[in-house]
Scaffold this active site. Structure first.
Site, PDB file in Angstrom:
ATOM      1  N   LYS A   1      36.291  34.320  41.869  1.00 13.84           N
ATOM      2  CA  LYS A   1      34.998  34.994  41.400  1.00 13.84           C
ATOM      3  C   LYS A   1      36.390  36.392  40.941  1.00 13.84           C
ATOM      4  O   LYS A   1      36.389  37.224  42.463  1.00 13.84           O
ATOM      5  CB  LYS A   1      34.214  35.452  42.591  1.00 13.84           C
ATOM      6  CG  LYS A   1      32.512  36.344  42.187  1.00 13.84           C
ATOM      7  CD  LYS A   1      31.996  36.416  42.950  1.00 13.84           C
ATOM      8  CE  LYS A   1      30.823  37.692  42.619  1.00 13.84           C
ATOM      9  NZ  LYS A   1      31.164  38.866  42.952  1.00 13.84           N
TER      10      LYS A   1
ATOM     11  N   SER B   1      22.146  39.102  38.228  1.00 14.51           N
ATOM     12  CA  SER B   1      23.464  38.642  39.300  1.00 14.51           C
ATOM     13  C   SER B   1      23.295  36.863  40.467  1.00 14.51           C
ATOM     14  O   SER B   1      21.866  36.419  39.963  1.00 14.51           O
ATOM     15  CB  SER B   1      22.982  39.878  40.709  1.00 14.51           C
ATOM     16  OG  SER B   1      23.033  40.615  40.229  1.00 14.51           O
ATOM     17  N   LEU B   2      24.360  36.591  40.759  1.00 12.74           N
ATOM     18  CA  LEU B   2      23.785  35.614  41.826  1.00 12.74           C
ATOM     19  C   LEU B   2      23.963  35.802  42.924  1.00 12.74           C
ATOM     20  O   LEU B   2      24.351  36.648  43.716  1.00 12.74           O
ATOM     21  CB  LEU B   2      24.779  34.877  41.439  1.00 12.74           C
ATOM     22  CG  LEU B   2      25.986  34.446  40.546  1.00 12.74           C
ATOM     23  CD1 LEU B   2      27.496  34.292  40.010  1.00 12.74           C
ATOM     24  CD2 LEU B   2      25.312  33.385  39.807  1.00 12.74           C
TER      25      LEU B   2
ATOM     26  N   GLU C   1      35.898  37.894  32.794  1.00 13.41           N
ATOM     27  CA  GLU C   1      36.510  39.073  33.564  1.00 13.41           C
ATOM     28  C   GLU C   1      37.016  39.865  32.644  1.00 13.41           C
ATOM     29  O   GLU C   1      38.262  39.460  32.237  1.00 13.41           O
ATOM     30  CB  GLU C   1      36.784  38.822  35.186  1.00 13.41           C
ATOM     31  CG  GLU C   1      35.954  39.744  35.855  1.00 13.41           C
ATOM     32  CD  GLU C   1      34.931  40.595  35.828  1.00 13.41           C
ATOM     33  OE1 GLU C   1      34.732  40.962  37.251  1.00 13.41           O
ATOM     34  OE2 GLU C   1      33.846  39.501  35.834  1.00 13.41           O
TER      35      GLU C   1
ATOM     36  N   ARG D   1      29.064  44.307  30.690  1.00 12.73           N
ATOM     37  CA  ARG D   1      27.916  43.665  31.218  1.00 12.73           C
ATOM     38  C   ARG D   1      26.930  44.566  30.834  1.00 12.73           C
ATOM     39  O   ARG D   1      25.593  44.413  31.564  1.00 12.73           O
ATOM     40  CB  ARG D   1      28.063  42.936  32.566  1.00 12.73           C
ATOM     41  CG  ARG D   1      26.856  42.636  33.551  1.00 12.73           C
ATOM     42  CD  ARG D   1      27.381  42.152  34.923  1.00 12.73           C
ATOM     43  NE  ARG D   1      26.006  41.722  35.378  1.00 12.73           N
ATOM     44  CZ  ARG D   1      25.171  41.861  36.507  1.00 12.73           C
ATOM     45  NH1 ARG D   1      24.988  42.856  36.412  1.00 12.73           N
ATOM     46  NH2 ARG D   1      24.370  40.804  36.853  1.00 12.73           N
TER      47      ARG D   1
ATOM     48  N   LYS E   1      31.590  34.658  49.255  1.00 16.38           N
ATOM     49  CA  LYS E   1      31.837  36.032  49.511  1.00 16.38           C
ATOM     50  C   LYS E   1      32.975  36.067  50.665  1.00 16.38           C
ATOM     51  O   LYS E   1      32.570  35.552  51.435  1.00 16.38           O
ATOM     52  CB  LYS E   1      30.695  37.514  49.747  1.00 16.38           C
ATOM     53  CG  LYS E   1      30.017  37.113  48.603  1.00 16.38           C
ATOM     54  CD  LYS E   1      30.546  37.553  47.173  1.00 16.38           C
ATOM     55  CE  LYS E   1      30.391  39.367  46.987  1.00 16.38           C
ATOM     56  NZ  LYS E   1      31.151  40.059  46.412  1.00 16.38           N
TER      57      LYS E   1
END
Length: 224
Positions: free
Chosen positions: A29, A6-7, A84, A50, A220
């Site tokens: 993202k 994860s980031l 994605e 994933r 985010k």
């Protein structure tokens, strides 16, 4: 072949700008389902979700009917890439309109996740799942010095690549503001941005923590 960590995350533009002094790529993202693709001899050999970052679910049969995934690519060596799986707003609204209110999907991400795991790939095909590449993991016999060069290589081989801008620490606030203005025009859902160092050798030298790679960070959006 390589674990997907994860980031690390921030909601602060100042923290994002202070992440590194290196030139970086700032990209969407995307909020869908992360998929790892393997091509052999120019054709899709395997598609895996994933999962937990080490083991995922094989969804090759469904990936073959993604709306924009190339069936044959010019590069004939082993190719591994990440991206994605996403469903456009226009298709999300069309699909929901065909369903009774009590079983409509809450958002495109949930719809995409369920669609990619369908046992019947005719349903997957009808829902027009798109794939946006964001990382080249391996291209047998090819070496690159910049991540932007890797993305250009994927684009040359027919893959849709996530939109990005090259940024410096000084230009990051302006770039974030530009991306925020573009949200209503984006055909796909996003939950933020990703900042990643462009220089591959420098990025590899940073290594990773037990949880996060040190060459990238997620920005985010503020909660709605």
């Amino acid at each position: 072949p390589i674990s997907m960590l994860s980031l690390d995350k921030t909601k602060s533009v100042d923290d994002l700008a202070a992440f590194t002094e290196q030139e970086c790529l700032l990209s969407w993202k995307l909020d869908g389902l992360t998929i790892v693709l393997t091509y052999e001899a120019g054709r899709l050999a395997k598609a895996v979700t994933r999962g937990n970052g080490t083991i995922g679910e094989v969804v090759t049969n469904n990936a073959r009917v993604f709306a924009n995934l190339p069936k044959q690519i010019p590069f004939l060596g082993r190719l591994v890439l990440r991206g994605e799986a996403v469903i456009r707003y226009v298709d999300f609204e069309r699909i929901n309109a065909e369903l009774p209110p009590e079983i409509q999907y809450k958002n495109p991400r949930n719809l995409c996740s369920g669609t990619v795991r369908q046992l019947n790939n005719e349903i997957t095909a009808s829902r027009k799942v798109h794939f946006c590449a964001f990382t080249l993991v391996e291209a047998a016999g090819r070496e690159f010095s910049k991540k932007s060069e890797e993305l250009a290589f994927l684009k040359e081989n027919g893959f849709e690549v996530v939109f990005f801008q090259k940024v410096t620490p000084q230009s990051i606030p302006q770039a974030v503001a530009w991306f925020e203005q573009e949200i209503p025009k984006n055909p796909y859902t996003t939950d933020g941005l990703v900042l990643t160092i462009d220089d591959i050798a420098y990025a590899k030298g940073l290594g990773e923590t037990s949880k996060f790679p040190r060459d990238s960070i997620a920005f985010k959006w503020q909660d709605e």
